[in-house]
Motif scaffolding. Structure first.
Motif, PDB file in Angstrom:
ATOM      1  N   THR A 142      16.064  44.396  30.866  1.00  0.00           N
ATOM      2  CA  THR A 142      16.170  42.937  30.854  1.00  0.00           C
ATOM      3  C   THR A 142      16.992  42.466  32.045  1.00  0.00           C
ATOM      4  O   THR A 142      18.113  42.930  32.256  1.00  0.00           O
ATOM      5  CB  THR A 142      16.821  42.447  29.540  1.00  0.00           C
ATOM      6  OG1 THR A 142      16.049  42.915  28.443  1.00  0.00           O
ATOM      7  CG2 THR A 142      16.921  40.928  29.500  1.00  0.00           C
ATOM      8  N   GLY A 143      16.423  41.581  32.835  1.00  0.00           N
ATOM      9  CA  GLY A 143      17.110  41.036  33.998  1.00  0.00           C
ATOM     10  C   GLY A 143      17.076  41.921  35.233  1.00  0.00           C
ATOM     11  O   GLY A 143      17.534  41.517  36.296  1.00  0.00           O
ATOM     12  N   VAL A 144      16.558  43.115  35.117  1.00  0.00           N
ATOM     13  CA  VAL A 144      16.490  44.033  36.256  1.00  0.00           C
ATOM     14  C   VAL A 144      15.294  43.651  37.120  1.00  0.00           C
ATOM     15  O   VAL A 144      14.178  43.506  36.627  1.00  0.00           O
ATOM     16  CB  VAL A 144      16.356  45.507  35.776  1.00  0.00           C
ATOM     17  CG1 VAL A 144      16.116  46.445  36.945  1.00  0.00           C
ATOM     18  CG2 VAL A 144      17.575  45.917  34.982  1.00  0.00           C
ATOM     19  N   LYS A 145      15.549  43.469  38.422  1.00  0.00           N
ATOM     20  CA  LYS A 145      14.472  43.098  39.340  1.00  0.00           C
ATOM     21  C   LYS A 145      13.998  44.271  40.178  1.00  0.00           C
ATOM     22  O   LYS A 145      12.852  44.312  40.608  1.00  0.00           O
ATOM     23  CB  LYS A 145      14.920  41.960  40.234  1.00  0.00           C
ATOM     24  CG  LYS A 145      15.139  40.679  39.447  1.00  0.00           C
ATOM     25  CD  LYS A 145      15.531  39.535  40.316  1.00  0.00           C
ATOM     26  CE  LYS A 145      15.709  38.345  39.384  1.00  0.00           C
ATOM     27  NZ  LYS A 145      16.292  37.223  39.950  1.00  0.00           N
ATOM     28  N   MET A 194       5.615  46.797  35.656  1.00  0.00           N
ATOM     29  CA  MET A 194       6.575  45.899  34.999  1.00  0.00           C
ATOM     30  C   MET A 194       7.194  44.922  36.001  1.00  0.00           C
ATOM     31  O   MET A 194       8.038  44.108  35.636  1.00  0.00           O
ATOM     32  CB  MET A 194       7.692  46.732  34.333  1.00  0.00           C
ATOM     33  CG  MET A 194       7.231  47.552  33.164  1.00  0.00           C
ATOM     34  SD  MET A 194       8.418  48.824  32.622  1.00  0.00           S
ATOM     35  CE  MET A 194       9.913  47.903  32.389  1.00  0.00           C
ATOM     36  N   LYS A 195       6.789  45.040  37.281  1.00  0.00           N
ATOM     37  CA  LYS A 195       7.301  44.194  38.368  1.00  0.00           C
ATOM     38  C   LYS A 195       8.812  44.361  38.556  1.00  0.00           C
ATOM     39  O   LYS A 195       9.547  43.395  38.769  1.00  0.00           O
ATOM     40  CB  LYS A 195       6.917  42.743  38.143  1.00  0.00           C
ATOM     41  CG  LYS A 195       5.402  42.575  38.001  1.00  0.00           C
ATOM     42  CD  LYS A 195       4.932  41.195  38.276  1.00  0.00           C
ATOM     43  CE  LYS A 195       3.472  40.973  38.108  1.00  0.00           C
ATOM     44  NZ  LYS A 195       2.521  41.969  38.384  1.00  0.00           N
ATOM     45  N   LYS A 196       9.264  45.620  38.500  1.00  0.00           N
ATOM     46  CA  LYS A 196      10.682  45.930  38.659  1.00  0.00           C
ATOM     47  C   LYS A 196      11.005  46.512  40.044  1.00  0.00           C
ATOM     48  O   LYS A 196      12.119  46.956  40.276  1.00  0.00           O
ATOM     49  CB  LYS A 196      11.147  46.922  37.575  1.00  0.00           C
ATOM     50  CG  LYS A 196      10.992  46.384  36.158  1.00  0.00           C
ATOM     51  CD  LYS A 196      11.812  45.146  35.920  1.00  0.00           C
ATOM     52  CE  LYS A 196      11.676  44.668  34.483  1.00  0.00           C
ATOM     53  NZ  LYS A 196      12.429  43.447  34.214  1.00  0.00           N
ATOM     54  N   THR A 197      10.059  46.545  40.962  1.00  0.00           N
ATOM     55  CA  THR A 197      10.214  47.016  42.339  1.00  0.00           C
ATOM     56  C   THR A 197      10.987  48.332  42.430  1.00  0.00           C
ATOM     57  O   THR A 197      12.157  48.355  42.807  1.00  0.00           O
ATOM     58  CB  THR A 197      10.904  45.944  43.221  1.00  0.00           C
ATOM     59  OG1 THR A 197      10.294  44.678  42.979  1.00  0.00           O
ATOM     60  CG2 THR A 197      10.771  46.289  44.698  1.00  0.00           C
ATOM     61  N   PRO A 198      10.333  49.433  42.101  1.00  0.00           N
ATOM     62  CA  PRO A 198      11.014  50.730  42.184  1.00  0.00           C
ATOM     63  C   PRO A 198      11.160  51.205  43.630  1.00  0.00           C
ATOM     64  O   PRO A 198      10.287  50.977  44.467  1.00  0.00           O
ATOM     65  CB  PRO A 198      10.096  51.662  41.395  1.00  0.00           C
ATOM     66  CG  PRO A 198       8.743  51.047  41.534  1.00  0.00           C
ATOM     67  CD  PRO A 198       8.973  49.566  41.582  1.00  0.00           C
TER      68      PRO A 198
END
Length: 164
Positions: free
Chosen positions: A33-36, A69-73
């Motif tokens: 949650t909240g991680v970009k 998940m659009k979390k830019t790994p």
């Protein structure tokens, strides 16, 4: 009766699709949650050719899931310890079964590299395990000391993920 079977199959298909969407959406990962973005360095020391391919594939799967998940790994894998033997083009001393696993490792490293995952090999470990640096897979950058790389990645905010 036939209509009930078709309805049941349709219902199962819809439930499966909903589960698949929520699995990828990250809803079950409260920690995300909240991680970009997700920066991780994987300290890979697995020297077993039977288990190493599936572990690399899991790292790749994790990268893909975070992307969905659009979390830019942003991932890096540092090979040290006995894992260095598995990323060499020299296959001497490996059984035919192990050589198939080494092919799988090479193919996975290639696919992961194409997705933007970075790779490094510790030359201290390469020397200790008699791996000629010239024989290392081309996608893998050579660094003098893998510990220094892992420290550097952590200093840049990468999470350490031990792969032992």
């Amino acid at each position: 009766m036939k209509r009930k079977i078709i309805t049941s199959i349709s219902l199962l298909a819809v439930i499966s699709m909903i589960c698949a969407v929520s699995a990828v959406s990250g809803e079950q990962y409260g920690a995300m949650t909240g991680v970009k973005s997700a920066k991780a360095v994987f300290d890979d020391r697995v020297g077993n050719p039977k288990s190493a391919p599936s572990l690399l594939q899991l790292i790749h799967k994790t990268y893909k899931e975070l992307t969905e998940m659009k979390k830019t790994p942003v991932f890096a894998v540092v090979f040290s310890g006995p894992s260095v033997k598995l990323i060499s083009k020299n296959r001497e001393g490996f059984s035919p079964e192990d050589q198939k696993a080494l092919d799988e490792i090479a193919n996975t490293v290639s696919a992961m590299s194409k997705d933007g995952i970075e790779f490094e090999i510790c030359l201290v470990a390469a020397k200790a395990f008699n791996v000629d640096p010239a024989s290392v897979l081309p996608e893998i950058k050579k660094v003098g000391n893998g510990f220094i790389s892992v420290i550097g990645y952590q200093a840049q905010g990468y999470s350490l993920v031990p792969v032992y």
